[in-house]
Design a protein around this motif. Structure first.
Motif, short mmCIF file in Angstrom:
data_model
loop_
_atom_site.label_atom_id
_atom_site.label_comp_id
_atom_site.label_asym_id
_atom_site.label_seq_id
_atom_site.Cartn_x
_atom_site.Cartn_y
_atom_site.Cartn_z
N ASP A 1 64.85 12.01 27.14
CA ASP A 1 66.15 12.62 27.42
C ASP A 1 66.98 12.62 26.14
OD1 ASP A 1 67.06 10.01 27.11
OD2 ASP A 1 67.44 9.69 29.24
N GLU A 2 68.26 12.96 26.26
CA GLU A 2 69.12 13.04 25.08
C GLU A 2 69.42 11.67 24.48
OE1 GLU A 2 72.00 13.46 28.65
OE2 GLU A 2 69.87 13.77 28.17
N HIS A 3 69.12 10.61 25.22
CA HIS A 3 69.27 9.24 24.71
C HIS A 3 67.99 8.75 24.04
CE1 HIS A 3 72.87 9.29 27.21
NE2 HIS A 3 72.12 9.57 28.26
N LEU A 4 66.98 9.61 23.96
CA LEU A 4 65.66 9.29 23.40
C LEU A 4 64.89 8.31 24.28
CD1 LEU A 4 66.61 9.12 19.62
CD2 LEU A 4 65.77 11.08 20.94
N ARG A 5 65.26 8.25 25.55
CA ARG A 5 64.58 7.41 26.53
C ARG A 5 63.45 8.20 27.17
NH1 ARG A 5 68.97 5.44 29.77
NH2 ARG A 5 69.01 7.60 30.52
N THR A 6 62.29 7.58 27.27
CA THR A 6 61.13 8.24 27.86
C THR A 6 61.19 8.14 29.38
OG1 THR A 6 59.70 6.29 27.99
CG2 THR A 6 59.81 7.43 25.85
N SER A 7 60.11 8.51 30.03
CA SER A 7 60.05 8.41 31.49
C SER A 7 60.03 6.97 31.98
CB SER A 7 58.82 9.16 32.02
OG SER A 7 57.63 8.72 31.38
N ASP A 8 59.82 6.02 31.08
CA ASP A 8 59.96 4.59 31.40
C ASP A 8 61.29 4.12 30.81
OD1 ASP A 8 59.82 1.65 30.72
OD2 ASP A 8 57.97 1.83 31.87
N PRO A 9 62.18 3.53 31.60
CA PRO A 9 63.52 3.18 31.11
C PRO A 9 63.54 2.13 30.01
CG PRO A 9 63.15 2.26 33.29
CD PRO A 9 62.01 3.20 33.02
N ASP A 10 62.44 1.42 29.79
CA ASP A 10 62.39 0.40 28.73
C ASP A 10 61.69 0.89 27.47
OD1 ASP A 10 63.72 -1.61 30.21
OD2 ASP A 10 61.87 -2.10 31.27
N VAL A 11 61.29 2.17 27.48
CA VAL A 11 60.54 2.71 26.34
C VAL A 11 61.27 3.94 25.79
CG1 VAL A 11 58.32 3.58 25.53
CG2 VAL A 11 58.39 1.89 27.38
N TYR A 12 61.44 3.98 24.47
CA TYR A 12 62.13 5.07 23.79
C TYR A 12 61.19 5.64 22.72
CZ TYR A 12 66.35 3.31 26.04
OH TYR A 12 67.29 2.93 26.97
N ALA A 13 61.51 6.83 22.25
CA ALA A 13 60.70 7.46 21.21
C ALA A 13 61.61 8.19 20.24
CB ALA A 13 59.68 8.42 21.81
N ALA A 14 61.21 8.25 18.97
CA ALA A 14 62.01 8.92 17.94
C ALA A 14 61.09 9.47 16.86
CB ALA A 14 63.04 7.96 17.34
#
Length: 416
Positions: free
Chosen positions: A271-284
């Protein structure tokens, strides 16, 4: 909460997979935001995090020393209490247990996880592509190999007329090597820039003695089975070469995310917060296909500025700041011979209806604007400087502009 595997009573760290520019900048941003907990930065390469643009520009040309490519000096990681695990690959992510498994069978628990795994070069799927002298450019050792090849080669074939291919071609010509560029499309950078602007780069490289061949298909890399000697095209033509550089694009490194059950679609979808489909995992970075509020769509940007800037948003989001939104307009730059350019904005392939030039493209000192419905989607300044901010403002305002005034150098961009 339990902590690092094998350590009791310590809070779980934030784990960053990918010791890249993006990973290092995320660690820096976490500390700058006041986060005092553990940070573990894991990377497959044995080099500490470095920037990739010099690999096809100054470092490849020999005008920029190796030490300048690194994001931080070696002591920075210890000083900032960042655990840097180099030469270490992650083999699996378990989102339910919030753990990453390493290829040496070690396991690290995480509080939050950031994936900055980047991209990998697309391999050339033709016979002979596994011979010595067939080179790709992604890592610093790749740049070293190309640099060495340019010292001994008299003829270089470059497959692919994208940014990497053209920058390598420029470096090779600067080194006095004969260069043939082979491209399936009708012009270089056609998908990125469109026909109106692509011709500028075709003319640039021809003027510097590059043999450009468009609309061609590679059938085979010739050689003795050990060392490459050239490129055979689908029509039977053979281009002799002492080395071949393949630059046919990159693919996001999504295997870990996909195996972990994260949503993947042309990269790791966030999403726009760089949060993936798992709320504890982000990507950049390169690997993130992030929702962009301004463009109201998901976009994945394969350029340095994204790896530089997205981690700042990711760090704030990892720390639970709800206003952490990545809405920065994409930016990239390139240097080829005496041409320098900056590009800001985003245009989907075929997504514009007009190109407006401010200045004459033939002089290679101009600004090109891509418009749709009168609105500026992107701008590229070529050998014209200090205009990125007003171009960015034209894009973000989303207001219609008068193309005649846009083309008129006497009208300040800030007055449009």
């Amino acid at each position: 909460m339990s902590g690092l595997s094998g350590t009791e009573g310590r809070e779980r760290p934030i784990v960053i997979v990918g010791a890249s520019l993006g990973g290092a900048k995320a660690a820096e941003a976490l500390r700058a935001a006041g986060y005092e907990g553990g940070i573990v930065l894991i990377g497959e390469e044995h080099e500490r995090p470095y920037e990739r643009p010099p690999l096809s520009k100054g470092y490849l040309l020999g005008t920029e020393p190796r030490e300048k490519i690194y994001v931080h000096p070696p002591q920075w990681y210890a000083e900032q209490n960042v655990t840097l695990r180099l030469g270490t690959a992650v083999s699996a992510i378990d989102p339910a247990a919030r753990t990453v498994t390493l290829t040496d069978d070690g396991r690290i628990e995480y509080a939050k996880l950031l994936l900055t795994t980047g991209s990998v070069p697309r391999r050339l799927p033709v016979p002979g592509a596994d011979q010595d002298g067939v080179l790709y450019l992604r890592r610093v050792e790749d740049s070293d190999r190309i640099k060495e090849a340019l010292k001994s080669a008299s003829r270089l074939a470059v497959i692919g007329a994208g940014w990497i291919g053209l920058e390598v071609a420029a470096a090779a010509r600067t080194a006095g090597v004969e260069v043939t560029v082979l491209e399936a499309a009708e012009l270089p950078l056609l998908r990125v820039l469109g026909r109106e602007v692509s011709q500028v780069f075709a003319d640039l490289h021809r003027d510097h003695g590059v043999d450009l061949r468009f609309g061609v298909q590679v059938a085979e890399l010739t050689g003795d089975g050990r060392t490459v000697s050239g490129v055979r095209l689908a029509d039977g033509t053979v281009v002799d070469a002492d080395a071949v550089v393949v630059g046919i694009g990159i693919s996001p490194a999504t295997a870990l995310a996909e195996a972990a059950g994260l949503e993947v679609d042309n990269g790791i979808r966030t999403d726009e917060h760089l949060r993936t489909s798992d709320p504890d995992v982000y990507a950049a970075g390169d690997v993130a296909n992030a929702y962009h509020p301004l463009f109201a769509t998901h976009i994945r940007v394969e350029h340095w500025a994204n790896a530089l800037n997205q981690p700042q948003t990711a760090a704030r989001a990892l720390l639970g700041q709800p206003d952490a939104v990545y809405d920065r307009v994409p930016y990239f730059f390139s240097d080829q011979y005496d041409l320098g350019l900056e590009y800001v904005g985003y245009v989907a392939p075929g997504g514009y209806d007009q190109v407006v030039f401010r200045g004459d493209p033939a002089t290679r000192e101009f600004i090109a604007f891509w418009l749709s419905g009168g609105r500026v989607l992107a701008g590229m300044n070529v050998n014209v400087w200090d205009v990125v901010d007003p171009i960015r403002q034209l894009i973000t305002s989303q207001r219609a502009v008068d193309p005649a005034r846009l083309a008129d150098p006497s009208v300040p961009l800030t007055d449009l």
